[in-house]
Design a protein around this motif. Structure first.
Motif, PDB file in Angstrom:
ATOM      1  N   GLY A 110       7.692   2.009  -4.507  1.00  0.00           N
ATOM      2  CA  GLY A 110       6.273   2.063  -3.758  1.00  0.00           C
ATOM      3  C   GLY A 110       4.719   1.771  -4.157  1.00  0.00           C
ATOM      4  N   PHE A 111       4.837   2.309  -5.255  1.00  0.00           N
ATOM      5  CA  PHE A 111       3.950   2.337  -6.119  1.00  0.00           C
ATOM      6  C   PHE A 111       4.118   0.859  -7.075  1.00  0.00           C
ATOM      7  CE2 PHE A 111       1.097   2.959 -10.372  1.00  0.00           C
ATOM      8  CZ  PHE A 111       0.512   3.306  -9.700  1.00  0.00           C
ATOM      9  N   LEU A 112       4.880   0.329  -7.812  1.00  0.00           N
ATOM     10  CA  LEU A 112       5.276  -0.460  -7.891  1.00  0.00           C
ATOM     11  C   LEU A 112       4.854  -1.365  -7.449  1.00  0.00           C
ATOM     12  CD1 LEU A 112       5.523  -0.503 -11.438  1.00  0.00           C
ATOM     13  CD2 LEU A 112       6.614   1.089 -10.248  1.00  0.00           C
ATOM     14  N   PHE A 113       5.121  -2.062  -6.403  1.00  0.00           N
ATOM     15  CA  PHE A 113       4.732  -3.012  -5.331  1.00  0.00           C
ATOM     16  C   PHE A 113       4.255  -3.670  -4.951  1.00  0.00           C
ATOM     17  CE2 PHE A 113       9.441  -4.772  -3.924  1.00  0.00           C
ATOM     18  CZ  PHE A 113      10.532  -4.014  -4.542  1.00  0.00           C
ATOM     19  N   ALA A 114       3.065  -2.211  -4.749  1.00  0.00           N
ATOM     20  CA  ALA A 114       1.360  -2.045  -4.785  1.00  0.00           C
ATOM     21  C   ALA A 114       1.106  -2.906  -6.037  1.00  0.00           C
ATOM     22  CB  ALA A 114       1.216  -1.025  -4.090  1.00  0.00           C
ATOM     23  N   LEU A 115       0.774  -2.210  -6.973  1.00  0.00           N
ATOM     24  CA  LEU A 115       0.554  -2.200  -8.782  1.00  0.00           C
ATOM     25  C   LEU A 115       0.586  -4.053  -8.798  1.00  0.00           C
ATOM     26  CD1 LEU A 115      -1.130  -0.983 -10.243  1.00  0.00           C
ATOM     27  CD2 LEU A 115       1.106  -1.068 -11.728  1.00  0.00           C
ATOM     28  N   ASP A 116       1.760  -4.832  -7.648  1.00  0.00           N
ATOM     29  CA  ASP A 116       2.343  -5.824  -7.906  1.00  0.00           C
ATOM     30  C   ASP A 116       1.110  -7.498  -7.226  1.00  0.00           C
ATOM     31  OD1 ASP A 116       4.150  -8.333  -9.426  1.00  0.00           O
ATOM     32  OD2 ASP A 116       4.434  -8.152  -7.713  1.00  0.00           O
TER      33      ASP A 116
ATOM     34  N   LYS B 218      -9.715 -12.481  -5.216  1.00  0.00           N
ATOM     35  CA  LYS B 218      -9.678 -12.499  -4.223  1.00  0.00           C
ATOM     36  C   LYS B 218     -10.116 -10.849  -3.692  1.00  0.00           C
ATOM     37  CE  LYS B 218      -6.494 -15.607  -1.256  1.00  0.00           C
ATOM     38  NZ  LYS B 218      -5.167 -15.047  -0.799  1.00  0.00           N
ATOM     39  N   ALA B 219     -10.639  -9.832  -4.588  1.00  0.00           N
ATOM     40  CA  ALA B 219     -11.082  -8.878  -4.644  1.00  0.00           C
ATOM     41  C   ALA B 219     -10.547  -8.277  -6.579  1.00  0.00           C
ATOM     42  CB  ALA B 219      -9.705  -7.468  -4.177  1.00  0.00           C
ATOM     43  N   LYS B 220     -12.170  -7.788  -6.236  1.00  0.00           N
ATOM     44  CA  LYS B 220     -12.394  -6.805  -7.823  1.00  0.00           C
ATOM     45  C   LYS B 220     -12.340  -5.701  -7.977  1.00  0.00           C
ATOM     46  CE  LYS B 220     -16.625  -8.967  -7.912  1.00  0.00           C
ATOM     47  NZ  LYS B 220     -16.388 -10.178  -9.077  1.00  0.00           N
ATOM     48  N   ASN B 221     -11.761  -4.211  -6.614  1.00  0.00           N
ATOM     49  CA  ASN B 221     -11.276  -2.879  -6.890  1.00  0.00           C
ATOM     50  C   ASN B 221     -10.621  -2.850  -5.916  1.00  0.00           C
ATOM     51  OD1 ASN B 221     -13.400  -2.849  -8.847  1.00  0.00           O
ATOM     52  ND2 ASN B 221     -15.130  -2.477  -7.358  1.00  0.00           N
ATOM     53  N   ILE B 222      -9.029  -2.139  -6.017  1.00  0.00           N
ATOM     54  CA  ILE B 222      -7.702  -2.104  -4.781  1.00  0.00           C
ATOM     55  C   ILE B 222      -8.092  -0.732  -4.916  1.00  0.00           C
ATOM     56  CG2 ILE B 222      -6.096  -2.870  -4.301  1.00  0.00           C
ATOM     57  CD1 ILE B 222      -6.212  -6.017  -5.059  1.00  0.00           C
ATOM     58  N   LEU B 223      -7.744  -0.323  -3.802  1.00  0.00           N
ATOM     59  CA  LEU B 223      -7.687   1.299  -3.993  1.00  0.00           C
ATOM     60  C   LEU B 223      -5.893   1.209  -3.610  1.00  0.00           C
ATOM     61  CD1 LEU B 223      -7.818   4.353  -4.044  1.00  0.00           C
ATOM     62  CD2 LEU B 223      -8.856   4.259  -1.878  1.00  0.00           C
ATOM     63  N   ILE B 224      -4.104   2.023  -4.169  1.00  0.00           N
ATOM     64  CA  ILE B 224      -3.670   2.287  -4.012  1.00  0.00           C
ATOM     65  C   ILE B 224      -3.152   3.710  -3.596  1.00  0.00           C
ATOM     66  CG2 ILE B 224      -1.174   2.009  -4.852  1.00  0.00           C
ATOM     67  CD1 ILE B 224      -1.920   0.216  -6.909  1.00  0.00           C
ATOM     68  N   VAL B 225      -2.928   4.075  -2.729  1.00  0.00           N
ATOM     69  CA  VAL B 225      -2.746   5.611  -1.971  1.00  0.00           C
ATOM     70  C   VAL B 225      -1.021   5.078  -2.003  1.00  0.00           C
ATOM     71  CG1 VAL B 225      -3.405   6.834  -0.756  1.00  0.00           C
ATOM     72  CG2 VAL B 225      -4.705   5.570  -1.348  1.00  0.00           C
TER      73      VAL B 225
ATOM     74  N   ALA C  31      -3.157   8.490  -6.086  1.00  0.00           N
ATOM     75  CA  ALA C  31      -3.494   7.161  -5.767  1.00  0.00           C
ATOM     76  C   ALA C  31      -4.744   6.967  -7.293  1.00  0.00           C
ATOM     77  CB  ALA C  31      -5.182   7.668  -4.554  1.00  0.00           C
ATOM     78  N   ALA C  32      -4.179   5.366  -7.223  1.00  0.00           N
ATOM     79  CA  ALA C  32      -4.900   4.891  -8.614  1.00  0.00           C
ATOM     80  C   ALA C  32      -6.291   3.191  -7.811  1.00  0.00           C
ATOM     81  CB  ALA C  32      -3.868   4.263  -9.323  1.00  0.00           C
TER      82      ALA C  32
ATOM     83  N   ALA D  57      -3.833  12.350   1.355  1.00  0.00           N
ATOM     84  CA  ALA D  57      -4.255  10.795   0.837  1.00  0.00           C
ATOM     85  C   ALA D  57      -5.810  10.598   0.403  1.00  0.00           C
ATOM     86  CB  ALA D  57      -3.808   9.702   2.196  1.00  0.00           C
ATOM     87  N   VAL D  58      -6.184  11.154   1.492  1.00  0.00           N
ATOM     88  CA  VAL D  58      -7.530  10.735   1.249  1.00  0.00           C
ATOM     89  C   VAL D  58      -8.242  11.696   0.164  1.00  0.00           C
ATOM     90  CG1 VAL D  58      -9.611  11.509   2.630  1.00  0.00           C
ATOM     91  CG2 VAL D  58      -7.837  10.503   3.996  1.00  0.00           C
ATOM     92  N   ILE D  59      -8.174  13.027  -0.208  1.00  0.00           N
ATOM     93  CA  ILE D  59      -8.308  14.212  -1.301  1.00  0.00           C
ATOM     94  C   ILE D  59      -8.115  12.753  -2.536  1.00  0.00           C
ATOM     95  CG2 ILE D  59      -7.559  15.953  -2.572  1.00  0.00           C
ATOM     96  CD1 ILE D  59      -7.171  17.241   0.092  1.00  0.00           C
ATOM     97  N   ALA D  60      -6.702  12.135  -2.166  1.00  0.00           N
ATOM     98  CA  ALA D  60      -6.333  11.500  -3.756  1.00  0.00           C
ATOM     99  C   ALA D  60      -6.790  10.719  -3.752  1.00  0.00           C
ATOM    100  CB  ALA D  60      -4.677  11.483  -3.730  1.00  0.00           C
ATOM    101  N   ALA D  61      -7.093   9.862  -2.868  1.00  0.00           N
ATOM    102  CA  ALA D  61      -8.129   8.471  -2.717  1.00  0.00           C
ATOM    103  C   ALA D  61      -9.599   8.705  -3.401  1.00  0.00           C
ATOM    104  CB  ALA D  61      -8.212   8.053  -1.740  1.00  0.00           C
ATOM    105  N   ASN D  62      -9.991   9.660  -2.607  1.00  0.00           N
ATOM    106  CA  ASN D  62     -11.244  10.631  -3.451  1.00  0.00           C
ATOM    107  C   ASN D  62     -11.662  11.051  -5.199  1.00  0.00           C
ATOM    108  OD1 ASN D  62     -13.054   9.877  -1.260  1.00  0.00           O
ATOM    109  ND2 ASN D  62     -12.440  11.930  -0.515  1.00  0.00           N
ATOM    110  N   LYS D  63     -10.427  11.077  -5.154  1.00  0.00           N
ATOM    111  CA  LYS D  63     -10.240  11.954  -7.002  1.00  0.00           C
ATOM    112  C   LYS D  63     -10.036  10.698  -8.181  1.00  0.00           C
ATOM    113  CE  LYS D  63      -8.578  16.128  -6.834  1.00  0.00           C
ATOM    114  NZ  LYS D  63      -6.933  17.132  -6.991  1.00  0.00           N
ATOM    115  N   ALA D  64      -9.671   9.249  -6.912  1.00  0.00           N
ATOM    116  CA  ALA D  64      -9.295   8.081  -8.131  1.00  0.00           C
ATOM    117  C   ALA D  64     -10.563   7.363  -7.740  1.00  0.00           C
ATOM    118  CB  ALA D  64      -8.156   7.079  -7.355  1.00  0.00           C
TER     119      ALA D  64
END
Ligand code: ACO
Length: 299
Positions: free
Chosen positions: A92-98, A108-115, A141-142, A34-41
């Protein structure tokens, strides 16, 4: 390898699922993927961990029930923002995106990380040939930011709990008197197959209607990677060319909610996405949950 301990064959798996290879966790921990994917994003978005205002982690199972996987990821990334885990299975990715879209719109946020990080290989019995041949482990991640790239989104839940479920064994207490049956992942494959195709086609058609787009206006249909036959059935019902429906299920198997961001990342890194391209995402999973959206690539 599977033939050594299961009554199965490469031929059956290839023909019925389209899967040729999968990666499953052995010595790694899911949070490390997860951390590798997050760092790449983050790198791709040109942002630092400290720029992230919120982390949403989509996960079905991992070694911890608590704390949430997102808390572990936050620490390893060196972020300080609030975090939350959600479980909408493979959708889950679509629910997180929503959720992210709502937070961005509410300012409430400017940058959100979805993992999205998943290890479904740990939910199945590896003695059960109907389920153990399908899943792989992985993370995608995105980073989502303010803008109007999300043109339409649709989520559904229908409580069809008996077609696909996995119960986790809880600790015994001196007071439990109810009967408890814990078993590895149970899946009625054919029913799931039908629900998957029907719901994905329905969701995509509704979104195309809502946005006034024709099927061929969409550059890529990024569909949940559960089974190549499911992907092909959806493609046939929609009547779109093979080139518009990319897949990587042959290389990763079903990596649950990580499938969509992983496929999106492959398309992006291969230079296949141009500013203004319309993309459809569609996924379905245990629940039964479904999610679909249309975005316009804004990079
Ligand atoms: N190897 C060899 N034979 C097998 C295997 C195997 N791995 N698995 C099943 N078979 C046998 C069955 O026992 C059956 O034999 P029988 O006719 O003698 O009874 C035969 O193959 C056909 O089995 P079916 O279940 O009818 O096969 P089907 O073509 O439906 O494919 C599959 C099964 C691949 C599971 C399919 O139904 C499917 O892909 N379903 C959707 C699964 C899915 O995507 N799940 C994830 C949803 S998302 C989430 O949130 C987890």
């Amino acid at each position: 390898m599977l033939e050594q301990f299961l009554e199965t064959s490469d031929e059956w798996i290839t023909e019925r699922t389209g899967i040729k290879e999968r990666l499953v966790i052995s010595s790694e921990k899911l949070e490390d993927l997860a951390v590798i994917a997050a760092n790449k994003a983050l790198e791709d978005a040109n942002l630092k961990a400290s720029d992230i205002d919120y982390i949403i982690c989509s996960n079905v199972v991992n070694e911890y029930v608590t704390p949430a996987l997102s808390c572990i990821i936050q620490g390893k990334l060196g972020a300080t923002c609030p975090t939350v885990d959600i479980n909408a299975a493979c959708a889950g990715f679509l629910f997180a995106l929503d959720m992210a879209d709502d937070k961005l719109n509410a300012k409430k946020a400017k940058n959100i990380l979805i993992v999205c990080a998943e290890e479904p290989s740990r939910m199945v019995s590896w003695q059960n040939r109907s389920t153990s041949v399908l899943f792989g482990d992985g993370a995608g991640a995105a980073v989502v930011t303010e803008g109007d790239a999300l043109k339409a989104i649709r989520l559904t839940t229908s409580s069809l709990t008996e077609v696909l479920y996995y119960q986790r064994k809880l600790e015994p207490t001196p007071y439990i008197s109810k009967e408890e049956n814990f078993e590895p992942l149970v899946m009625k494959g054919r029913e799931v197959f039908k629900h998957a195709v029907t719901s994905s086609c329905r969701d995509i058609r509704k979104l195309l209607n809502q946005t006034g787009l024709e099927p061929d206006d969409v550059k890529y249909y990024v569909l949940h990677q559960a089974n190549l036959r499911i992907i092909e059935s959806i493609r046939n019902f929609l009547g779109v060319d093979k080139e518009r429906v990319p897949h990587n299920v042959d290389r990763y198997g079903n990596i649950s909610s990580a499938a969509l961001p992983a496929l999106l990342d492959e398309l992006n890194r291969a230079g296949k996405l141009q500013k203004g391209d319309k993309l459809v995402f569609s996924a379905f999973g245990a629940g039964f949950t479904t999610g679909a959206c249309i975005i316009e690539w804004a990079k």
